[in-house]
Design an enzyme around this catalytic site. Structure first.
Site, PDB file in Angstrom:
ATOM      1  CG  HIS A  26     -19.373  20.517   2.923  1.00  0.00           C
ATOM      2  ND1 HIS A  26     -18.764  21.742   2.912  1.00  0.00           N
ATOM      3  CD2 HIS A  26     -18.941  19.883   4.039  1.00  0.00           C
ATOM      4  CE1 HIS A  26     -18.006  21.858   3.983  1.00  0.00           C
ATOM      5  NE2 HIS A  26     -18.091  20.758   4.673  1.00  0.00           N
ATOM      6  CB  CYS A  72     -12.579  19.528   4.449  1.00  0.00           C
ATOM      7  SG  CYS A  72     -12.676  20.171   6.127  1.00  0.00           S
ATOM      8  CG  HIS A 131     -17.382  16.225   6.288  1.00  0.00           C
ATOM      9  ND1 HIS A 131     -16.586  16.451   5.171  1.00  0.00           N
ATOM     10  CD2 HIS A 131     -17.455  17.412   6.931  1.00  0.00           C
ATOM     11  CE1 HIS A 131     -16.201  17.712   5.164  1.00  0.00           C
ATOM     12  NE2 HIS A 131     -16.714  18.323   6.219  1.00  0.00           N
ATOM     13  CG  HIS A 161     -20.445  20.951   8.878  1.00  0.00           C
ATOM     14  ND1 HIS A 161     -19.575  20.642   9.882  1.00  0.00           N
ATOM     15  CD2 HIS A 161     -19.693  21.020   7.749  1.00  0.00           C
ATOM     16  CE1 HIS A 161     -18.348  20.541   9.397  1.00  0.00           C
ATOM     17  NE2 HIS A 161     -18.391  20.757   8.097  1.00  0.00           N
ATOM     18  CG  ASP A 166     -32.854  20.928   6.247  1.00  0.00           C
ATOM     19  OD1 ASP A 166     -31.796  20.668   6.847  1.00  0.00           O
ATOM     20  OD2 ASP A 166     -33.978  20.674   6.714  1.00  0.00           O
ATOM     21  CG  HIS A 167     -32.297  16.534   5.857  1.00  0.00           C
ATOM     22  ND1 HIS A 167     -32.711  17.531   6.704  1.00  0.00           N
ATOM     23  CD2 HIS A 167     -32.076  15.458   6.652  1.00  0.00           C
ATOM     24  CE1 HIS A 167     -32.753  17.078   7.948  1.00  0.00           C
ATOM     25  NE2 HIS A 167     -32.365  15.821   7.951  1.00  0.00           N
ATOM     26  CD  GLU A 194     -17.764  24.527   7.432  1.00  0.00           C
ATOM     27  OE1 GLU A 194     -17.969  24.902   6.269  1.00  0.00           O
ATOM     28  OE2 GLU A 194     -16.621  24.238   7.856  1.00  0.00           O
TER      29      GLU A 194
END
Lengths: 137, 137, 137, 137, 137, 137
Positions: free
Chosen positions: A16, A35, A41, A43, A81-82, A126
């Protein structure tokens, strides 16, 4: 019958970037810091979904945790996811993917979908040191 | 003097995407699965750096863990935290950012930089369930 | 090419009871304590499988962790998860299900099955405070 | 018989202060930083003791983990738990209580006391991010 | 005086099997899945007991956590640790040992036994990913 | 706007000793046990600060977690980390440093200092097995 809260924890890894398109670059940097890096980047998110309800005297369950897991997997995890939360997830479209906003959107995905109990809390980690909780209020 | 191994654990959050530019899209998808999504995803990485050496009889230290932490922070974390490993990190340029490759590159960043002890191991956790270790071999 | 160790962690829940049929009940109680209760108890086991090998320059992998996970899932987890180790698992037949013996049997299940790298270590956590490691020695 | 490593993890809470009486105050402050505060601070230490040996074909144990736990409890934990490492522990007398020195002293307490297997490793966690390992070398 | 909630976490390992004797085997399998295997399986349970009360101005305690621990140890852990929840525990007799039912029974064991504060919550972790909470409602 | 709870977790290591100067030594020993050892011991404390508020539609934040972290760091952690809670911390002066009392004092340090949201909870972990929560009640 006793009322019990049952929680299922799941995980997903997503990319994100925080930014507000109404801000200029300097303001985005000021508000969101690293951010807001344009390249993004990510998480390993932890997600805890809590459902409250009376214990069924036949099964001893509030809700079958396997079905709760399958519901969250299908309605949430498969989408995020991914994935990149800024561009890949239809129900995050136009939403700045802060932990707060993501938890609220996950609540909205799940609310009304349960076939037992009522949705009580969505907690989103997070990192191990930063987490949020939304209770539909 | 006794030889002891000291480890410092640090964390960073980064985005990445696995792909090999020599592969076509279908082959990338076959080999890397969802990890090859073009929009990328990310992880909270855990990094454990282990240094082995004799205990200094004056200080009782193999190496000052604060200085080890500062070194890893400066040489590694500042470059990768809240960055995209495919595009933002000079020492990952041209390297597919698998956990294996990233651990090897982190080793190369740190090796020879210590002012006490010898670098013994770099362990990199991509998630709590997937991790790799490189020992310079 | 650099040689790296990659580890995949999995989990399973199983029942067991420690006893030696060549011992009488008093001796079983003396040696195994509460672990020898005839009605059995159980654990959430953690299993870490480590494979060592050279990093493939094309993929950046020692071994595809997803395939390693699938192999361990198929060869081990499906047999032991939600099973009773004393009676349900063919490859534990006649074996006292201590953590040591279980780790050795898991090694034997996996050794020679990998299509990349060599099996290096099987670590088995019976609880967070008790764990064993077998390296094929 | 297979050779297996078994580990028992224990915990204790202790106070300490790092300083070298041969240093003056300024030098202690320079080398040990806040760890040298005269009033002391403390930690929840994690201690992992690893023993290697052949699996006994009768019991399936390398060593009875309960007896290992009792030994470490008696030889180490009872002396250091809720104690001040600088003044209360006879076998730390004159030793600067760094994690390195404490691990070495714990090794010396335990080595030769086992009634099965050989002591292989003492790992001491001062925090989740700082830990040391001594293997008797 | 301020009202504070104090929590003590304990652990136990137990065996269990989910089934309803009023169901036939097919129905038990349909509702409880692998959890209904007749030979049973087990878990490392985590148990968090929370007590709320005013801080005693003399001691600074709501309740002595050591006495809370001893109470839970005596009233709960000694009965369930290394036991089979279906057959060995008198206060689980006739109760299907789901996490929900077990948490409710533990509440009933502890409620009214405290010599300070009031019992506020029993949280029971069947695994790190599945847990329930009962608050006496 | 949705109301969300955001939590930041921080850590510190401190020394302490429990005792009431109005008690004699025997009474202190009786009430506080090993925690009253005059030479003191210590812990790695975990601190979770939770703030509740509406999500700002511009930023997607309840409160900037980095500013929350900085506030807690400045108002709490800098005073207590590597300090002795009995003698070094002005705002613990005359307070017996139980987890309960420390949590209440931390609440009082932070309450009214936030520039967004309202302080909702201070959770303090003395160990992984003992923790307290204060909500300003």
């Amino acid at each position: 019958m006793p009322r019990v809260r049952v929680t299922r924890r799941l995980h997903f890894s997503a990319g994100h970037r925080l930014h507000n398109p109404a801000y200029d670059e300097a303001r985005n940097r000021e508000v969101f810091g690293a951010c807001s890096n344009p390249t993004g980047h990510g998480h390993n998110y932890g997600l805890e979904v809590t459902v409250e309800g009376e214990v069924d005297p036949e099964t001893g369950f509030v809700i079958d945790l396997k079905r709760l897991r399958d519901l969250v997997q299908e309605m949430v995890i498969e989408d995020v996811d991914h994935a990149n939360l800024n561009v890949d997830v239809s129900w995050m479209s136009g939403v700045n993917p802060t932990a707060e906003n993501l938890a609220v959107q996950i609540w909205r995905r799940l609310d009304g979908q349960l076939d037992g109990g009522r949705l009580m809390s969505v907690r989103l980690f997070e990192t191990e040191r930063n987490f949020v909780e939304y209770r539909g209020e």
